[in-house]
Structure formats: C-alpha cells, structure tokens
Scaffold this active site. Structure first.
Site, PDB file in Angstrom:
ATOM      1  N   ASP A 110      -1.822   8.488  -4.830  1.00 38.01           N
ATOM      2  CA  ASP A 110      -2.819   7.436  -4.600  1.00 38.01           C
ATOM      3  C   ASP A 110      -2.878   6.615  -5.883  1.00 38.01           C
ATOM      4  O   ASP A 110      -2.328   6.994  -6.918  1.00 38.01           O
ATOM      5  CB  ASP A 110      -4.187   8.064  -4.289  1.00 38.01           C
ATOM      6  CG  ASP A 110      -5.269   7.002  -4.062  1.00 38.01           C
ATOM      7  OD1 ASP A 110      -4.968   5.983  -3.406  1.00 38.01           O
ATOM      8  OD2 ASP A 110      -6.395   7.162  -4.544  1.00 38.01           O
ATOM      9  N   SER A 111      -3.598   5.504  -5.802  1.00 39.45           N
ATOM     10  CA  SER A 111      -3.789   4.692  -7.009  1.00 39.45           C
ATOM     11  C   SER A 111      -4.691   5.417  -8.013  1.00 39.45           C
ATOM     12  O   SER A 111      -4.688   5.095  -9.188  1.00 39.45           O
ATOM     13  CB  SER A 111      -4.423   3.361  -6.627  1.00 39.45           C
ATOM     14  OG  SER A 111      -5.634   3.602  -5.934  1.00 39.45           O
ATOM     15  N   TYR A 121      -5.352  -0.806  -6.632  1.00 40.74           N
ATOM     16  CA  TYR A 121      -4.228  -1.507  -6.017  1.00 40.74           C
ATOM     17  C   TYR A 121      -4.718  -2.586  -5.040  1.00 40.74           C
ATOM     18  O   TYR A 121      -4.043  -3.571  -4.799  1.00 40.74           O
ATOM     19  CB  TYR A 121      -3.382  -0.527  -5.192  1.00 40.74           C
ATOM     20  CG  TYR A 121      -2.441   0.381  -5.944  1.00 40.74           C
ATOM     21  CD1 TYR A 121      -2.486   0.513  -7.337  1.00 40.74           C
ATOM     22  CD2 TYR A 121      -1.482   1.120  -5.248  1.00 40.74           C
ATOM     23  CE1 TYR A 121      -1.611   1.364  -7.997  1.00 40.74           C
ATOM     24  CE2 TYR A 121      -0.601   1.958  -5.898  1.00 40.74           C
ATOM     25  CZ  TYR A 121      -0.665   2.082  -7.264  1.00 40.74           C
ATOM     26  OH  TYR A 121       0.210   2.930  -7.905  1.00 40.74           O
ATOM     27  N   GLY A 122      -5.884  -2.322  -4.440  1.00 46.49           N
ATOM     28  CA  GLY A 122      -6.317  -3.105  -3.279  1.00 46.49           C
ATOM     29  C   GLY A 122      -6.650  -4.555  -3.531  1.00 46.49           C
ATOM     30  O   GLY A 122      -6.882  -5.313  -2.584  1.00 46.49           O
ATOM     31  N   CYS A 124      -3.157   6.864   0.331  1.00 43.14           N
ATOM     32  CA  CYS A 124      -3.745   5.590  -0.089  1.00 43.14           C
ATOM     33  C   CYS A 124      -3.720   4.649   1.111  1.00 43.14           C
ATOM     34  O   CYS A 124      -2.638   4.360   1.657  1.00 43.14           O
ATOM     35  CB  CYS A 124      -2.920   5.009  -1.233  1.00 43.14           C
ATOM     36  SG  CYS A 124      -3.485   3.376  -1.766  1.00 43.14           S
ATOM     37  N   THR A 146      -4.364   1.510   1.186  1.00 40.18           N
ATOM     38  CA  THR A 146      -3.775   0.214   0.825  1.00 40.18           C
ATOM     39  C   THR A 146      -2.256   0.261   0.929  1.00 40.18           C
ATOM     40  O   THR A 146      -1.627  -0.603   1.561  1.00 40.18           O
ATOM     41  CB  THR A 146      -4.208  -0.162  -0.611  1.00 40.18           C
ATOM     42  OG1 THR A 146      -5.628  -0.145  -0.661  1.00 40.18           O
ATOM     43  CG2 THR A 146      -3.675  -1.524  -1.005  1.00 40.18           C
ATOM     44  N   GLU A 166     -14.192   5.527  -9.075  1.00 42.10           N
ATOM     45  CA  GLU A 166     -13.399   5.940 -10.249  1.00 42.10           C
ATOM     46  C   GLU A 166     -14.311   6.195 -11.453  1.00 42.10           C
ATOM     47  O   GLU A 166     -13.947   6.896 -12.376  1.00 42.10           O
ATOM     48  CB  GLU A 166     -12.349   4.876 -10.606  1.00 42.10           C
ATOM     49  CG  GLU A 166     -11.219   4.751  -9.596  1.00 42.10           C
ATOM     50  CD  GLU A 166     -10.208   5.910  -9.653  1.00 42.10           C
ATOM     51  OE1 GLU A 166      -9.919   6.408 -10.753  1.00 42.10           O
ATOM     52  OE2 GLU A 166      -9.732   6.323  -8.575  1.00 42.10           O
ATOM     53  N   CYS A 189     -10.090   3.578   3.298  1.00 41.90           N
ATOM     54  CA  CYS A 189      -9.597   3.767   1.938  1.00 41.90           C
ATOM     55  C   CYS A 189      -9.929   5.205   1.576  1.00 41.90           C
ATOM     56  O   CYS A 189     -11.037   5.676   1.849  1.00 41.90           O
ATOM     57  CB  CYS A 189     -10.298   2.791   1.000  1.00 41.90           C
ATOM     58  SG  CYS A 189     -10.124   3.184  -0.754  1.00 41.90           S
ATOM     59  N   THR A 190      -8.969   5.901   0.973  1.00 36.04           N
ATOM     60  CA  THR A 190      -9.170   7.341   0.738  1.00 36.04           C
ATOM     61  C   THR A 190     -10.221   7.632  -0.326  1.00 36.04           C
ATOM     62  O   THR A 190     -10.649   8.775  -0.480  1.00 36.04           O
ATOM     63  CB  THR A 190      -7.834   8.021   0.369  1.00 36.04           C
ATOM     64  OG1 THR A 190      -7.254   7.315  -0.736  1.00 36.04           O
ATOM     65  CG2 THR A 190      -6.887   8.017   1.552  1.00 36.04           C
ATOM     66  N   HIS A 191     -10.628   6.628  -1.063  1.00 38.60           N
ATOM     67  CA  HIS A 191     -11.733   6.830  -2.019  1.00 38.60           C
ATOM     68  C   HIS A 191     -13.088   6.962  -1.306  1.00 38.60           C
ATOM     69  O   HIS A 191     -14.017   7.563  -1.845  1.00 38.60           O
ATOM     70  CB  HIS A 191     -11.856   5.631  -2.972  1.00 38.60           C
ATOM     71  CG  HIS A 191     -10.887   5.637  -4.126  1.00 38.60           C
ATOM     72  ND1 HIS A 191      -9.548   5.423  -3.967  1.00 38.60           N
ATOM     73  CD2 HIS A 191     -11.090   5.813  -5.463  1.00 38.60           C
ATOM     74  CE1 HIS A 191      -8.951   5.457  -5.154  1.00 38.60           C
ATOM     75  NE2 HIS A 191      -9.864   5.700  -6.075  1.00 38.60           N
TER      76      HIS A 191
HETATM   77  N1  DGL Z   1      -7.441   5.002  -2.315  1.00 44.59           N
HETATM   78  C1  DGL Z   1      -6.877   3.686  -2.209  1.00 44.59           C
HETATM   79  C2  DGL Z   1      -6.892   3.285  -0.744  1.00 44.59           C
HETATM   80  O1  DGL Z   1      -6.950   4.170   0.077  1.00 44.59           O
HETATM   81  C3  DGL Z   1      -7.562   2.750  -3.135  1.00 44.59           C
HETATM   82  C4  DGL Z   1      -6.774   1.508  -3.334  1.00 44.59           C
HETATM   83  C5  DGL Z   1      -7.087   0.792  -4.583  1.00 44.59           C
HETATM   84  O2  DGL Z   1      -6.679   1.273  -5.625  1.00 44.59           O
HETATM   85  O3  DGL Z   1      -7.680  -0.289  -4.496  1.00 44.59           O
HETATM   86  O4  DGL Z   1      -6.836   2.143  -0.367  1.00 44.59           O
END
Ligand code: DGL
Length: 272
Positions: free
Chosen positions: A12-13, A44-45, A75, A77, A154, A188-190
């Site tokens: 993931d990012s 990343y998004g 992730c 994204t 984060e 989004c996995t966050h």
């Molecule tokens: N966990 C990432 C996702 O699922 C986050 C992407 C990001 O870094 O913006 O989209």
C-alpha cells in the site's frame, strides 16, 4: 498438491494496507507475509495516473525481489487506477481490492442504495461505479472523494472524540448520509481505521464494507483453492517502509494489535 512456502507480498502507499494484512494473518497463520508501505511517498490518491503507475511498478518490483508467490495490492487507488494495465506483466497471481469489495457490498445491500468513498484518484476513475453497475444496472450510487482521510490516518488521528477527524468525517459524509445508503464501501484501505468515527456519524443501520478485509478474505480462499498455501503452522511477517521506521512501528503495532518492533526495515525504491 505441492505446498508453496514462498512469502505473500502485500503493498500500500502507507498504513492502510494493514487492514488487509490483519485479515491475512488471521486467516493464514502459516504464511510468511512481506508488507511494503511506501510511507515516503504517501498519499498516492492525489497524484496523476502516470505517477501512480510508476510507483506501483516499483512497489511490485521490490516485492518480486523477495520471491513472493502472490501479490495483494492492498490499495484502492492502485487497484482502481493502475492494476489492469500492470497485472498482465506478471506470471504470479495479483489481487486487487475492487472486485471483492463490490461483491461484498452487493451481497449486503437490501435497498440497492450504495455509497462509495475513496481517494480523489479512485473516485474520479469511476472504477467502482462501473463494476457495481455492470453487476446490478439499477443500483443507486453516491460517490464521494475524501482526500484528507489518508493524511489524518497516517498521523494517527482516528479516535472518536478527536474533533479534527469528526469534523472532516461529518463534512465529507454529509451527501452519503443524505442519500440514505444502507451500505458504504470504504474504497480506500486506510478508511476502516476510521470505522468507529464513520459508524458513529452514519449510524448502525449503514453497513461499512472494508475493501482491504474483503480482498484478504478472497486471497485466503483463492490461494487455498489453488493449493498455494505453505506447509507450516506458524509463519512470520516482515514490514518494509520507505520513510522512518519509528513512526510506522508505533502506529502499525496499534492498528494490528501486535508488536511489530524489530520487524520493520527502511528501504529505497528509487533504483527499481
Ligand atoms: N490506502 C490507499 C487506498 O486504498 C491510500 C491511497 C493514498 O495514498 O492516497 O487508496
């Protein structure tokens, strides 16, 4: 079938993929799992498709060097924006989060009124909407991008009672609440790390679908079906990050509810 003791790669990012990692550890305790969080370049998004593709290729190249037997793109994204272009370049199974999350949402909804939240790149790609409409043409959809969620997660701003996250959740999710969805895809996995705050705002009648958890369930079932699981009782986990180890160790231990200290290494992806 011959057991396969090579590790599973997850990336993931940043920290968000840990929501998939937690389910993988629970479901597949015998597996060695290598987690890469590109914490030096998160989020990343908010980036262009070309940049997200370049980062993704580097993340995958790093995991391939660890001789992984499968990669979980934990992730939303990357799954929405880059996966289709890149998947064909590999011979091992590559799993994204979109299809499992869509299937879980369609199985759960009773009113066919579904919300989707994700990063700017995920929502503007329209990928979730396309999959949902292809499976159920009459579904009613409300999509909202929530670009501030990832940086807040984060930074560990995830607890109910934190006025910053509560205010932002209320602002972003107002259209979701107004639409009266019965199921919300956390695309989004966050975002499952914000489940308590989001759940409190939307109320208990809205089901929250964790894309990371749904993907991990699918990976576990698929690897078992393909005879690709390791032949051991207890596996081990290693974590790699592209920024400081300390911050990640602290938050990852909190989110995974297990101590990861001593298992995290800082790496560089620049030369890949
Ligand atoms: N966990 C990432 C996702 O699922 C986050 C992407 C990001 O870094 O913006 O989209």
């Amino acid at each position: 079938m011959t057991p396969n003791n090579r590790p599973i790669g997850v990336f993931d990012s940043g920290l968000g993929g840990l929501t998939a990692m937690a389910t993988l550890i629970e479901r597949l305790p015998g597996e060695d799992i290598c987690y890469l969080g590109d914490t030096g370049r998160v989020p990343y998004g908010v980036r262009s498709r070309a940049t997200i593709e370049r980062y993704t290729r580097q993340d995958m190249a790093f995991l391939m060097e660890l001789d992984v037997k499968a990669i979980v793109v934990a992730c939303g994204t990357v799954s929405a924006v880059a996966l289709e272009q890149i998947r064909g370049e590999y011979t091992i199974p590559i799993y994204g989060v979109l299809e499992p999350a869509v299937d879980a949402a369609l199985a759960r909804t009773k009113t066919e009124n579904i919300g989707i939240i994700g990063t700017e790149a995920t929502i503007s790609s329209g990928a979730y909407e396309r999959l949902l409409r292809a499976a159920r043409p009459d579904v009613r959809l409300t999509s909202v991008a929530c670009p501030l969620f990832v940086p807040l997660v984060e930074n560990g701003r995830v607890e109910p009672g934190d006025v910053v996250i509560e205010t932002i959740v209320a602002e972003y999710l107002a259209p979701i609440k107004a639409a009266g969805v019965d199921t919300l895809i956390l695309g989004c996995t966050h975002y499952p790390l914000l489940e308590a705050v989001i759940g409190a705002y939307l109320g208990a009648d809205t089901a929250l679908i964790s894309s990371g958890r749904a993907a991990a369930e699918r990976v576990a079932a698929d690897l078992a079906a393909q005879g690709m699981l390791a032949a051991r009782e207890t596996g081990s986990c290693r974590y790699f990050v592209t920024d400081s180890v300390t911050g990640f160790e602290k938050l990852a231990s909190l989110f995974l509810r297990r101590d990861v200290s001593g298992k995290v290494a800082q790496v560089s992806l620049e030369s890949l």
